[in-house]
Scaffold this active site. Sequence first.
Site, PDB file in Angstrom:
ATOM      1  N   HIS A  63       0.837  -1.190   0.000  1.00 43.67           N
ATOM      2  CA  HIS A  63       0.000   0.000   0.000  1.00 43.67           C
ATOM      3  C   HIS A  63       0.871   1.238   0.000  1.00 43.67           C
ATOM      4  O   HIS A  63       2.016   1.226   0.455  1.00 43.67           O
ATOM      5  CB  HIS A  63      -0.983   0.007   1.183  1.00 43.67           C
ATOM      6  CG  HIS A  63      -0.445   0.652   2.418  1.00 43.67           C
ATOM      7  ND1 HIS A  63      -0.449   2.014   2.604  1.00 43.67           N
ATOM      8  CD2 HIS A  63       0.122   0.124   3.533  1.00 43.67           C
ATOM      9  CE1 HIS A  63       0.073   2.291   3.790  1.00 43.67           C
ATOM     10  NE2 HIS A  63       0.435   1.165   4.373  1.00 43.67           N
ATOM     11  N   CYS A  64       0.315   2.301  -0.556  1.00 42.32           N
ATOM     12  CA  CYS A  64       0.960   3.605  -0.482  1.00 42.32           C
ATOM     13  C   CYS A  64      -0.121   4.580  -0.042  1.00 42.32           C
ATOM     14  O   CYS A  64      -1.058   4.193   0.647  1.00 42.32           O
ATOM     15  CB  CYS A  64       1.583   3.981  -1.829  1.00 42.32           C
ATOM     16  SG  CYS A  64       0.381   4.129  -3.152  1.00 42.32           S
TER      17      CYS A  64
END
Length: 567
Positions: free
Chosen positions: A528-529
Site C-alpha cells: 500500500h501507499c
Amino acid sequence: MTPSPTTSTETASDPRHIVIVGGVAGGMSTAARLRRLDEAARITVIERSGHVSFANCGLPYYVGGVIQQREALLLHIPESLAARFGLEVRVHTEVTAIDRDHRTLTLRRVAPEGTATGAATETGATEELHYDELVLSPGARPRILPIPGIKRALPLRDIEDTDRLAAAVAQARTAVVMGAGFIGVEVAENLAHRGLDVTVVEFAPQVLAPLDAEMAQIVADRMRDHGVALHLGHAVTELTATEAALDDGTRLPADLVVAAVGVQPDTALAREAGLEIGPRGGIVVDDRLRTSDPHIWAVGDAVEKIDALTGEPALVPLANTANRQGRLLADVLTGRERTDRPVLGTSILGVFGLQVAATGWNERRLRAAGRPYRAIHTHPASHAGYHPGAATMALKLLVDPQTDAILGAQGVGEDGVDKRIDVIATAMAGGLTASDLADLELAYAPAFGSAKDPVNMLGYVADNLRTGQERTLQWHELPQALSDGEVLLDVRSAGEHAAWAIPGAVNIPVDELRERLDEVPEGPVVVHCAVGVRGHIAAQVLQAAGREVRNLDGGYRTWSVARELTV
Ligand code: FAD
C-alpha cells in the site's frame, strides 16, 4: 364546505386540447416544447399550488440566503407563459378526478394560501374540463413518518413550503433535520448558513444513500467539521413542541424540524382513475410515456422508469429525468418517433464546499443483488498539481468483471467531480467499457485537468485489472488478509510511514524496493501507499521478483476514511 359542482361548458372540439396536470419540471417542459412544435394546439396546464415553473432545486438555497431574491425562483408566471407560449395556465386548481370514458377532468379551485396549519383551503368550486390528450406530471410527495407530533415537521417541496420554512428559520435557534438524503443534507447546510444549531437524524448508518459508506464518510466528516451534528443509524420517534426524541432516548432541542425522509410518486389521481401502477409504486408508462390508457401520458417523479443496468422498473425522482421526459413526450404527441431511454440516476449536490456526485449503481446495491463487480478507488487531483488551486478528490468506479461494463461511479471532492461523473455517465450511456475510459480524449490545460485525466486513470486501473496486470484488495478485505498471515508492505517514504501507518505494516519505500527485496517477509504481500499509484509500481516490482502481491485499492487514504466502517 361541500364543493358545489358547476355544469361544464367544455366539449371536444378542434383544435386538439392537451391538458397537463402539474406545472413544474416535467409538465412545463412538455407544455413549452409542445407549443414550439404545434402552434395550433390548445394547451392547458393545471397546477394545484400557487406557482408554476419554479426552481424546486433552488428552494434550499433561498432558505439559506444563498439565493436572496424570492422572484429568482419563479422562472415564469401564468401571464408570461400565456404571452410567450400561448399556454392557459391555471394555478390554485387541483384535478380531483379523471373520467376516462368521456375524457373529462374534474377541477377544484383551492384557496391561494393556507390555513393556520398551512394546508390549502378548498374554495368549493368545481368544474369539468374536456381533454383530447392528458399529460400527468404530478411529481412526488414527501414521505410522512407516522410518529407523534409529526405535524410540526416542515417538508420542502414547493414555494409555499419554502415560505413557511424561511419564516420559521427566522424564529429558530435549533433545528433537527429528519433524513440525510439529498434534500436533508442541502437543507442542513443552508440552515447552518443561517446560524442555526443543526442536527441531522438519519435511520441508515450513513448520509446520502447513493454513495457507498467510505465515500459518504467524507461527506459526514465535512458536515461535522462545519458544526452539523449527525445521529446516524437512529430514528426520530416523537416530536414535542420543543424537542425531537430519538429511539436511543436522546432528546434534541428543536425549535424547528424539517422532514426530508424521502419522496414517493404522487399517484393518487392515477390510481383513482384505474391507471396501471407498477411494482415500485409509480405510474406505469411505455417507452413512449403512454400510460395504460391510450389518451393519458405521464412523466417525471410520478412514473416508473427503466433501470439502465437491469431493465427493471425504477424510481428516479430527479429534475433532469423529468425535464427530458417532458420534452420527449411533446415530440411523441406531435408525431415524432422518439422513445424514452433507461436511467442511470446521475445526481450531484454540493455541501460545505464539497461536490458529491454519483451515477449508476453503488457497491452496496450490487452486493445486495448478488451481482459480481470490481471496485476501483482513486484520489486524483482536480487539475495539474503544479497549477495553483488543485484539490484532491475521491473517485470510485464499479465494473463488471466479466464484461468490463461500467456499473456505476461516485465522486467526492472540492473541484472537478462534476465533470468526471458526467463523463463516466456519458460513457455508460454510450456503452463504453471501463477500459475504454483510458482512451477518452478529454480537454486538458493545467488549470482544468491533467494530461492523463482522472477519468483516463480510472481506465488504466480498470485495464490493468481486466488484463491481470494488477490485482487489488479492498479496504474491507484487509483485516482478513492480515489474519491469514499476508504481509502488509507500506511503500511510502519513511517520513509518511512515521506520521501515519496501518498497524502491522512493514515500511520499504518504493524507490528502495529493488535493492531491499530480500527484506520483504515471506508469504503473499499486500502493498500500500497513499493512494495506490506507488503501490502499483511496487506491486509490479514484487511480481517480477516472483512474489504473490495485491495492491490496497485507494491506498492509505481510502483505508483511513473507512477503517471504522463495516460493509
Ligand atoms: P414537480 O416538479 O414536483 O411538479 C409536480 C406538480 O404537480 C406540483 O407542483 C404539484 O402541485 C402538481 N400537482 C400534483 N397533483 C396535482 C393535481 N392533482 N392537480 C394539479 N396539480 C397537481 N432534482 C435534481 O435533479 N437536482 C436537484 O438539485 C434537486 N433538488 C431538489 C430540491 C428540492 C427541495 C426538491 C423538492 C426537489 C429537488 N429535485 C432535484 C427533484 C426535482 O425537483 C424533481 O425531480 C422534479 O421537479 C420532478 O418533476 P415533476 O414534473 O415530476 O414534478
